[in-house]
Design an enzyme around this catalytic site. Structure first.
Site, PDB file in Angstrom:
ATOM      1  N   CYS A  36     125.821  99.712  59.876  1.00  0.00           N
ATOM      2  CA  CYS A  36     126.903  99.963  60.828  1.00  0.00           C
ATOM      3  C   CYS A  36     127.154  98.733  61.697  1.00  0.00           C
ATOM      4  O   CYS A  36     128.287  98.483  62.125  1.00  0.00           O
ATOM      5  CB  CYS A  36     126.594 101.187  61.685  1.00  0.00           C
ATOM      6  SG  CYS A  36     124.969 101.151  62.473  1.00  0.00           S
ATOM      7  N   HIS A  51     122.945 103.377  66.628  1.00  0.00           N
ATOM      8  CA  HIS A  51     124.176 103.299  65.846  1.00  0.00           C
ATOM      9  C   HIS A  51     125.163 102.384  66.562  1.00  0.00           C
ATOM     10  O   HIS A  51     125.256 102.389  67.795  1.00  0.00           O
ATOM     11  CB  HIS A  51     124.778 104.698  65.682  1.00  0.00           C
ATOM     12  CG  HIS A  51     125.995 104.735  64.809  1.00  0.00           C
ATOM     13  ND1 HIS A  51     125.976 104.306  63.501  1.00  0.00           N
ATOM     14  CD2 HIS A  51     127.274 105.130  65.071  1.00  0.00           C
ATOM     15  CE1 HIS A  51     127.198 104.433  62.988  1.00  0.00           C
ATOM     16  NE2 HIS A  51     127.992 104.937  63.915  1.00  0.00           N
TER      17      HIS A  51
END
Length: 1033
Positions: A98, A349
């Site tokens: 990510c 994340h």
């Protein structure tokens, strides 16, 4: 409907009044439960397995009402994978990528970077044949193709695995995002520097590179020196700051250089105290500001995340911080915010908020998901709700208009503010034709995939509709009406037919057949009775067999079951009668019956009846995992007899097939008793009262008695001739040579142990015939031990004999090779010395080979135990000899085994000799010890073994290691065992320090069972924190 067990009992109630020979068709139909009423939907909630006429609850519910066509398939709508109008394309997260996706989206929205990349030469793409897949090679080619897809792809998201693979990134491990940004820009700059177009060669510098000077002023002479430096991003410390201005101010503030950090002044020609500061000289069009959220924690040795709130503006004026060029544009607008969700620096994340340069709208890029913000404003949303739950949450400060506040933003991207221009070429970036051709090829593949998925959905729906019509048609035909023809269909097949998720196979009824090829009555709970019309339609469409109808009801199975059930009912009465009859002594005539069988004949009869009841069952009819059986009447026929395969009266037969000679194990019963027993055991062996015992067994019994008598006489004779050897009295030793003899003989200790075993139990043990001295000799016939090695620990495999004992042994046993040790006294004028020789002589070649192998074994080992003992100020932390109270139970048991046992304890290693003295038994395992074995224990003069097992001390721990393991790996084990960091460990063996971390334990002289001393420089409590860091060195 009644429970299954009640239905099964009711099916056989008639056997109480009907004999097997009187069975009629109505009884057979009762056994197969043909006439049980059919269950009705709504009344019966679930399927009645005991009722073959119950067709409710087998999966028909989902087909009889209104059907949702989406249940006919598990294929998502392919249009859900299609890009929405006016929405950007996402990037697939390949596991832990990510952080890569966020940077790619930010760089894609840099129009100058995208436009310039499209200008790069790409002969591979220009010459590509659309009949094959395009595979970029260089980083520039990958980025070109990826940006073209992000711009004009029809897909909702695309796969960046080609670029990620070309960069050599691990998709399963999250990297440092800030470090990745620097490395990627450097790599891209290097790639573009090879382009022929000079504008492309300096693209990265033109877009991202700025310049500042390190200005140093000497406090002594006042001389000022400047050192220029380029930067691609400014790394700003956020600790202790509240807003971006404070962070930039600290970055530029003056620092003092004094003490060990003094500056060498060229004017003074010596180190002098000075001041140093950074002077911003020029700024790039794209200004990257790294907020240093991930910092090194000296206490843990790991990175940690700072969750400090930082206030930053949408419009940033850098003029107050610039020195030098006053004509450059210094007002910047916020164009991207990169966010890290999570509380750890090693996980979490990454997402990006990016401003569209064409429309001014803000978008949130979260891998595959793209969300447009409302009202052209940046909205950080729930990203600021994720904080460290282990600490007190600080309240989010209020932000004035035009400002934003974040505790998770780690990078801010500002673009220089430009004057609005009507020139569309600056804002409208078109994909070159050679790249658009590749995008069109990918879009064509995507459209083909969408059509394929749509066709698959349509086929599944059409198939489901047809199945729906079939079920509604056939289910109404399934119930068999009274008096009309019928067939049987397996219940499991009917359920799978109604379960749309499984493919319907042909009908297989073979598992329901009895040994007569008909329907087994025990299978009525697993099969259903359906109408002949429905059965025909099902077999026509799906095939299979064998087909079972009304003629498949098995009369033989029903008759046999009737016989068995009637005998079970009669069993209790016969048991009482036989119990009374066996108490009476028969009048001379009768039959021999095994006493054990007579005691348990009722249980054996139950098992035999149960076996007879099921012996007609087809081999395929057994269910998986079938356990102990309980019959229809609740009689438990499992257990009760130790040997489940035992048959009645079998123990009365000897191995030759005749009557056993053991009269105490059998009993004579009357003819009346035997007749009743034969009803239950028709195959039992039969012996009348006139049957003689087996003659072969009688002969063998007599021979065995004669052999035992001979063995006892032999043992007594040998014991009397070698009485001292048996009792271990007056034994010679090598440490102090006995007076009166110059020669002692040597035999294997194994021979002596086996001989003593025979003397103690002559009828249970085999006599010893061979001494077996070859065990102590090498292949050349030479002796393997020296006098010195024997007195120093290698005597645990031998026994010493007096000359007179050797003469007796030479007469009684076979001697393959005599072995003797001689003592020769050499007297000189000044002294007297003793010399020892062996016969046969020592084989030096084999002796050296044995010693070499012994040393090699100490250097090449796996899964060996070493002991680490912690010392403080050169003192061991425990008293010598004090066992570790925290040792595991197995270690405690081992220590316990070494202690001598007191009188009265039941010790299997002790036996009582004839004269009442307590003797120690000799261990049989010594047979496995040969001359080449390593020395592990000592034999005291009395022959009692002294244990050499290591006794653990308090503060000492055992570790499992291998010779090829490095010292560094051992230190990591010690760190987990003692909570001492590797760099604080000082290890030594016998005063010799172990310092080379890269050396193996074998090369450092660490051998099995050795003791390693550990001295710690300082205690470290949080040792787990530096585990990864130390292993990564």
């Amino acid at each position: 409907m009644a429970p299954r067990v009640k239905l099964e009992k009711a099916a056989w109630l008639w056997v109480e009044t009907v004999k097997p020979e009187d069975i009629k068709q109505e009884h057979i139909e009762l056994a197969y439960r043909i006439n049980i009423p059919t269950c009705k939907r709504g009344i019966c909630r679930r399927n009645c397995k005991g009722n073959p006429n119950c067709l409710v609850g087998i999966g028909e519910q989902v087909w009889l009402g209104e059907i949702d066509e989406n249940t006919f398939h598990n294929i998502d709508d392919p249009n859900s994978e299609r890009r929405e109008k006016n929405i950007f394309v996402g990037l697939t997260n390949l596991g832990a990528t990510c952080y890569v996706n966020t940077f790619l989206q930010v760089w894609f929205h840099n129009l100058e970077l995208r436009r310039s990349l499209y200008l790069c030469q790409n002969s591979r793409a220009q010459e590509h044949n659309i009949d094959s897949d395009y595979e970029p090679q260089s980083i520039c080619e990958h980025l070109q193709y990826l940006f073209a897809l992000l711009q004009n792809s029809n897909r909702k998201y695309i796969d960046p695995s080609g670029l990620v693979k070309a960069l050599g990134l691990d998709t399963g491990q999250q990297q440092d995002a800030q470090e990745f940004s620097n490395l990627f820009l450097s790599l891209l700059e290097e790639t573009l520097s090879k382009e022929k177009n000079p504008n492309l060669q300096n693209l990265i510098q033109q877009q991202f590179c700025g310049q500042f000077f390190y200005v140093t002023i000497c406090n002594q002479c006042g001389r000022s020196s400047t050192l220029p430096s380029r930067f691609y991003e400014l790394e700003l410390n956020i600790q202790g700051h509240k807003n971006l201005t404070e962070c930039i101010t600290e970055f530029l503030k003056e620092e003092k250089l004094d003490g060990e950090n003094r500056y060498f002044c060229e004017n003074c020609q010596s180190k002098q105290s000075a001041t140093r500061r950074i002077r911003l000289h020029s700024l790039p069009p794209t200004l990257n500001l790294q907020l240093m959220r991930f910092v090194f924690d000296r206490q843990t040795g790991l990175k940690k995340k700072l969750s400090t709130f930082i206030n930053f503006p949408e419009q940033l004026d850098m003029e107050p911080f610039l020195e030098g060029k006053l004509d450059q544009r210094s007002v910047y607008e916020l164009s991207a915010v990169l966010i890290h969700r999570g509380i750890s620096a090693y996980s979490g994340h990454y997402i990006a908020h990016v401003k569209d340069a064409l429309t001014g709208d803000w978008y949130k890029f979260n891998d595959e998901e793209i969300e447009k913000m409302e009202g052209k404003k940046l909205q950080l949303g729930i990203e600021e709700d994720i904080a460290d739950t282990g600490k007190t949450l600080s309240r989010k400060p209020k932000c004035s208009k035009g400002y934003h506040c974040s505790r998770n933003a780690y990078m801010l991207v500002y673009k220089v503010q430009e004057e609005k221009s009507s020139d569309l070429s600056r804002t409208n970036v078109k994909v070159p034709p050679f790249l658009q051709k590749l995008v069109d090829q990918d879009n064509h593949k995507f459209e083909e995939w969408c059509m394929e998925m749509a066709n698959m959905r349509k086929q599944s729906v059409d198939k489901g509709r047809a199945k729906h019509e079939e079920v509604k048609e056939l289910y109404d035909l399934l119930p068999a009406k009274d008096g009309e023809p019928y067939e049987f269909i397996p219940l499991d097949w009917l359920k799978k037919w109604l379960d749309d998720s499984t493919a319907t196979k042909e009908i297989d009824s073979s598992a329901f057949l009895c040994s007569h090829g008909k329907l087994h009555p025990d299978k009525m709970g697993e099969i259903k009775r359906v109408s002949l019309q429905a059965a025909k339609l099902l077999y026509e469409r799906y095939g299979g067999g064998p087909r079972l109808d009304g003629s498949s009801l098995c009369r033989d199975c029903v008759s046999e079951r009737c016989r068995v059930l009637r005998l079970k009912k009669q069993l209790d009465e016969d048991y009482k009668e036989i119990s009374n009859l066996v108490k009476c002594t028969p009048s001379g005539e009768g039959y021999w019956v095994d006493k054990a069988s007579l005691r348990s004949w009722r249980q054996l009869a139950l098992e035999q009846l149960e076996e007879d009841e099921h012996e007609t069952k087809h081999s395929n009819g057994h269910t998986n995992g079938q356990g102990p059986h309980t019959n229809e009447f609740g009689l438990d026929v499992s257990g009760g007899v130790e040997d489940e395969t035992k048959t009645f009266n079998e123990d009365i037969i000897c191995s030759h097939g005749g009557l056993s000679i053991l009269e105490t194990e059998r009993k004579l019963v009357s003819n009346e008793v035997w007749t009743k027993l034969r009803e239950y055991f028709p195959k039992a062996p039969e012996f009348t009262h006139i049957q003689e015992p087996c003659r072969q067994c009688l002969t063998l019994e007599q021979e065995e008695k004669d052999n035992e008598a001979v063995s006892k006489m032999m043992a007594l004779d040998q014991k009397n001739q070698l009485l001292n050897l048996f009792h271990e009295k007056n034994r010679p030793t090598l440490n102090k040579w006995p007076q009166g003899t110059d020669r002692l003989y040597i035999v294997p200790l194994f021979f002596v142990e086996e001989w003593r075993k025979f003397i103690r139990r002559p009828t249970k043990s085999s006599p010893v015939s061979n001494v077996g001295n070859s065990l102590l000799l090498c292949p050349h016939g030479g002796f393997m031990f020296t006098y010195d090695s024997l007195i120093n620990g290698e005597a645990q495999h031998i026994a010493l004999l007096w000359p007179n004992e050797w003469e007796v042994i030479s007469r009684l046993f076979i001697v393959d090779k005599p072995i003797a040790i001689h003592c020769v006294r050499q007297t000189t004028q000044d002294s007297s010395t003793m010399q020892y020789t062996t016969q046969p002589d020592l084989c030096w070649e084999c002796r050296e080979s044995f010693l070499f192998q012994q040393q090699r074994d100490l250097r090449e080992y796996t899964q060996a135990t070493v002991y680490v003992r912690k010392v403080i100020e050169d003192k061991i932390t425990a008293k010598d000899g004090a066992p570790d109270l925290n040792a595991c139970s197995s270690e405690a048991e081992e220590e316990k085994e070494e202690l001598p046992k007191v009188d009265g304890e039941k010790d299997p290693d002790f036996s009582q000799s004839q004269d009442g003295a307590k003797r120690i038994k000799l261990n049989d395992s010594s047979a496995a010890s040969v001359a080449a074995s390593s020395v592990t224990s000592m034999i005291k003069p009395g022959g009692i073994r002294r244990s050499t097992r290591h006794r653990k001390l308090r503060g000492e721990k055992a570790l499992i290691v291998s010779a090829n393991q490095t010292l560094k790996e051992l230190k990591i084990q010690i760190m987990h065992a003692f909570s001492v960091a590797p760099f604080d460990q000082n290890l030594s063996i016998d005063g010799r320090s172990l310092t080379d971390d890269s050396a193996t334990l074998g090369s450092l002289g660490v051998i099995p069972e050795c003791i390693i001393c550990l001295k710690a420089d300082e205690p470290v409590t949080d040792y787990a924190a530096i585990d990864d860091a130390y292993q990564g060195k």
